[in-house]
Design a protein around this motif. Structure first.
Motif, PDB file in Angstrom:
ATOM      1  N   UNK A 111      -5.643  34.732  20.994  1.00  0.00           N
ATOM      2  CA  UNK A 111      -5.871  33.398  21.553  1.00  0.00           C
ATOM      3  C   UNK A 111      -6.842  33.417  22.733  1.00  0.00           C
ATOM      4  N   UNK A 112      -6.799  34.452  23.543  1.00  0.00           N
ATOM      5  CA  UNK A 112      -7.786  34.583  24.621  1.00  0.00           C
ATOM      6  C   UNK A 112      -9.197  34.582  24.032  1.00  0.00           C
ATOM      7  N   UNK A 113      -9.365  35.330  22.963  1.00  0.00           N
ATOM      8  CA  UNK A 113     -10.675  35.446  22.328  1.00  0.00           C
ATOM      9  C   UNK A 113     -11.067  34.148  21.629  1.00  0.00           C
ATOM     10  N   UNK A 114     -10.118  33.506  20.962  1.00  0.00           N
ATOM     11  CA  UNK A 114     -10.416  32.261  20.245  1.00  0.00           C
ATOM     12  C   UNK A 114     -10.862  31.158  21.198  1.00  0.00           C
ATOM     13  N   UNK A 115     -10.163  31.001  22.308  1.00  0.00           N
ATOM     14  CA  UNK A 115     -10.517  29.931  23.239  1.00  0.00           C
ATOM     15  C   UNK A 115     -11.857  30.204  23.907  1.00  0.00           C
ATOM     16  N   UNK A 116     -12.140  31.454  24.215  1.00  0.00           N
ATOM     17  CA  UNK A 116     -13.448  31.745  24.801  1.00  0.00           C
ATOM     18  C   UNK A 116     -14.551  31.697  23.747  1.00  0.00           C
ATOM     19  N   UNK A 117     -14.192  31.856  22.491  1.00  0.00           N
ATOM     20  CA  UNK A 117     -15.154  31.574  21.415  1.00  0.00           C
ATOM     21  C   UNK A 117     -15.544  30.097  21.480  1.00  0.00           C
ATOM     22  N   UNK A 118     -14.547  29.229  21.694  1.00  0.00           N
ATOM     23  CA  UNK A 118     -14.817  27.800  21.823  1.00  0.00           C
ATOM     24  C   UNK A 118     -15.747  27.534  23.008  1.00  0.00           C
ATOM     25  N   UNK A 119     -15.518  28.222  24.123  1.00  0.00           N
ATOM     26  CA  UNK A 119     -16.395  28.068  25.289  1.00  0.00           C
ATOM     27  C   UNK A 119     -17.833  28.454  24.949  1.00  0.00           C
ATOM     28  N   UNK A 202       3.437  11.840  25.006  1.00  0.00           N
ATOM     29  CA  UNK A 202       3.239  12.485  23.707  1.00  0.00           C
ATOM     30  C   UNK A 202       1.799  12.948  23.582  1.00  0.00           C
ATOM     31  N   UNK A 203       1.626  14.201  23.164  1.00  0.00           N
ATOM     32  CA  UNK A 203       0.308  14.757  22.871  1.00  0.00           C
ATOM     33  C   UNK A 203       0.291  15.081  21.385  1.00  0.00           C
ATOM     34  N   UNK A 204      -0.618  14.458  20.637  1.00  0.00           N
ATOM     35  CA  UNK A 204      -0.589  14.613  19.185  1.00  0.00           C
ATOM     36  C   UNK A 204      -1.992  14.678  18.606  1.00  0.00           C
ATOM     37  N   UNK A 205      -2.089  15.317  17.451  1.00  0.00           N
ATOM     38  CA  UNK A 205      -3.358  15.429  16.745  1.00  0.00           C
ATOM     39  C   UNK A 205      -3.289  16.575  15.765  1.00  0.00           C
ATOM     40  N   UNK A 206      -4.434  16.985  15.236  1.00  0.00           N
ATOM     41  CA  UNK A 206      -4.458  18.187  14.413  1.00  0.00           C
ATOM     42  C   UNK A 206      -4.078  19.374  15.293  1.00  0.00           C
ATOM     43  N   UNK A 207      -3.645  20.452  14.664  1.00  0.00           N
ATOM     44  CA  UNK A 207      -3.310  21.647  15.440  1.00  0.00           C
ATOM     45  C   UNK A 207      -4.526  22.118  16.237  1.00  0.00           C
ATOM     46  N   UNK A 208      -5.709  22.051  15.637  1.00  0.00           N
ATOM     47  CA  UNK A 208      -6.939  22.448  16.328  1.00  0.00           C
ATOM     48  C   UNK A 208      -7.143  21.606  17.586  1.00  0.00           C
ATOM     49  N   UNK A 209      -6.995  20.287  17.457  1.00  0.00           N
ATOM     50  CA  UNK A 209      -7.218  19.394  18.598  1.00  0.00           C
ATOM     51  C   UNK A 209      -6.194  19.623  19.702  1.00  0.00           C
ATOM     52  N   UNK A 210      -4.929  19.791  19.326  1.00  0.00           N
ATOM     53  CA  UNK A 210      -3.883  20.005  20.327  1.00  0.00           C
ATOM     54  C   UNK A 210      -4.058  21.371  20.991  1.00  0.00           C
ATOM     55  N   UNK A 211      -4.448  22.368  20.213  1.00  0.00           N
ATOM     56  CA  UNK A 211      -4.734  23.709  20.748  1.00  0.00           C
ATOM     57  C   UNK A 211      -5.764  23.613  21.867  1.00  0.00           C
ATOM     58  N   UNK A 212      -6.847  22.896  21.617  1.00  0.00           N
ATOM     59  CA  UNK A 212      -7.878  22.727  22.643  1.00  0.00           C
ATOM     60  C   UNK A 212      -7.323  21.976  23.855  1.00  0.00           C
ATOM     61  N   UNK A 213      -6.505  20.961  23.594  1.00  0.00           N
ATOM     62  CA  UNK A 213      -5.981  20.137  24.688  1.00  0.00           C
ATOM     63  C   UNK A 213      -5.062  20.926  25.614  1.00  0.00           C
TER      64      UNK A 213
END
Length: 236
Positions: A111-119, A202-213
């Motif tokens: 997850x550290x790598x995935x989120x910094x991939x997003x960055x 409530x925080x809702x959305x696709x898993x991808x969107x919530x992951x980013x949030x």
């Protein structure tokens, strides 16, 4: 982890070392790569230590961009090999001592790598796809932030959680939901047992969107109710 690291590297190289990393204020892409390289090296060294040992020393990184990327490549491959060859239950040093196992580190670095991939993707282009992460990876990342990192950081007061209330988090396409309770500076998280569960936000959305949030990155997830309760969500 390997796939996310390769995507991070590709985006970082395409953006170039001097490009700003807008999702990491005041950082350039080179700063971003230096950070992930240091983290991966810390894991390599931490896996050689026991749970009660001191935190590994910060490494001296190459100044040259190409040499830095090559150094990171070598450390990342060493980390992946070490994690892949050992029993996931094997103990090692960790900044959360009770979590110090090879399996925990493998998840943490995925997850550290995935989120910094997003960055890095945001540094490369203003048009980042709304779906980068599959729902299983993203849902696991949400679970890690909520049930592990937020709970630990609240307990350690890093920072102190001053809000109180309940936050319902729903990753629709993954079929998963969590309820976060913040009270008295303590954060507790569990699965949602009842679809009619009441919450202050409530925080809702696709898993991808919530992951980013939950990682405080730009997201299409929808937050309703008391927005300040997101203060209790702390990825670090």
């Amino acid at each position: 982890m390997v796939e996310q690291a390769e995507a991070l590297k590709a985006a970082a190289v395409a953006a170039g070392p001097s490009a700003p990393a807008p999702t990491c204020p005041k950082w350039t892409v080179k700063d971003l790569v230096e950070h992930i390289a240091q983290v991966h090296n810390m894991v390599v060294e931490g896996l050689k230590l026991g749970r009660d040992d001191k935190r590994p020393a910060i490494a001296q990184l190459p100044e040259d961009w190409d040499e830095l990327v090559a150094w990171w490549d070598a450390k990342r491959m060493e980390m992946v090999t070490a994690l892949g060859e050992a029993d996931p239950a094997k103990q090692a040093w960790s900044f959360i001592p009770e979590m110090g196992t090879y399996g925990w580190w493998a998840r943490r670095q995925a997850h550290e790598t995935a989120i910094h991939r997003l960055d890095a993707e945001h540094a490369q282009s203003e048009k980042v796809p709304t779906l980068l992460f599959d729902s299983e990876l993203a849902a696991d990342g949400i679970d890690e932030v909520l049930a592990t990192m937020s709970v630990y950081r609240a307990r350690a007061k890093r920072p102190e959680v001053t809000v109180e209330g309940t936050l319902l988090v729903h990753a629709a396409d993954a079929g998963r939901a969590w309820i976060l309770h913040a009270r008295g500076g303590v954060v507790e998280v569990g699965p949602v047992e009842d679809s009619a569960t009441a919450a202050d936000a409530t925080l809702a959305g696709t898993a991808d969107a919530v992951y980013r949030a939950v990682w405080k990155r730009p997201s299409h997830a929808i937050l309703n109710g008391r927005e300040e309760l997101l203060q209790a969500v702390n990825s670090g």
